[in-house]
Design an enzyme around this catalytic site. Sequence first.
Site, short mmCIF file in Angstrom:
data_model
loop_
_atom_site.label_atom_id
_atom_site.label_comp_id
_atom_site.label_asym_id
_atom_site.label_seq_id
_atom_site.Cartn_x
_atom_site.Cartn_y
_atom_site.Cartn_z
N TYR A 54 43.64 33.49 37.56
CA TYR A 54 43.78 34.17 36.27
C TYR A 54 45.18 34.02 35.69
O TYR A 54 45.35 34.00 34.46
CB TYR A 54 43.36 35.63 36.38
N HIS A 105 34.78 41.85 27.41
CA HIS A 105 34.98 41.39 28.79
C HIS A 105 36.43 41.46 29.25
O HIS A 105 36.79 40.84 30.24
CB HIS A 105 34.44 39.96 28.94
#
Length: 234
Positions: A54, A105
């Site tokens: 990420y 999200h």
Amino acid sequence: MKKTIVVFTGAGISAESGLRTFRDSDGLWESYPIHELATKNAFERNPKLVLSFYNQRKVAAKKAQPNKAHIALAELEDVYDVVIITQNVDDLHERAGSSKVIHLHGQLNRAQSSVESSIIYDWDKRIEIGQHCELNSQLRPNIVWFGEPVMYLEEARKHIKSAYKVLGVGSSLSVQPAASLLNKAPFRAEKILVSLEIKGKVPFGYKFMRGKAASIVPVICKNWRELGVSGGCK
């Protein structure tokens, strides 16, 4: 009072800014198994790997620039009250100038507690092992992983139920429950869906325009802006 346009965006609009999608044939899930990167269990098992993934995505998102579709949607605010409901975790809508963006999200430029999801921080830098929240738990990406509830779903549903017009952009409509929001649009609202492809049937009442967002969306927005000015939508 301005009439409301609700725009629902998916990975396709970000892909045109150079960000890889997850589900396309050359998408991120082709390179990384879902169970190793996008579940709570994966983070507990190998937090270093998940954070590295990420953090790389965060770097890519920073380098990307809003495209013509993002900019055209932001410019709609001159005439309409525009609410962006996005499945995307980048901030391209905000950087283009959109002022009302609902991230279903999560967001790459935020971090959250790994034990209390309501504890969220603006976090533009990397998330590292050993960085803790106020409850002394490891920070994790502010991303909805598989098996976790979608954020702000009821708020998004309320907006789309009262929309004057609805525009779907860059979504294959394969991710639920987010994609089902399009079915909540009013019967009389003008409804358009722009995407390279969708999974299954076009939602009832929508005009489907197959193509790239950066080419089609500016044309739609131009027409709507002219209609709004001439029709007194303010």
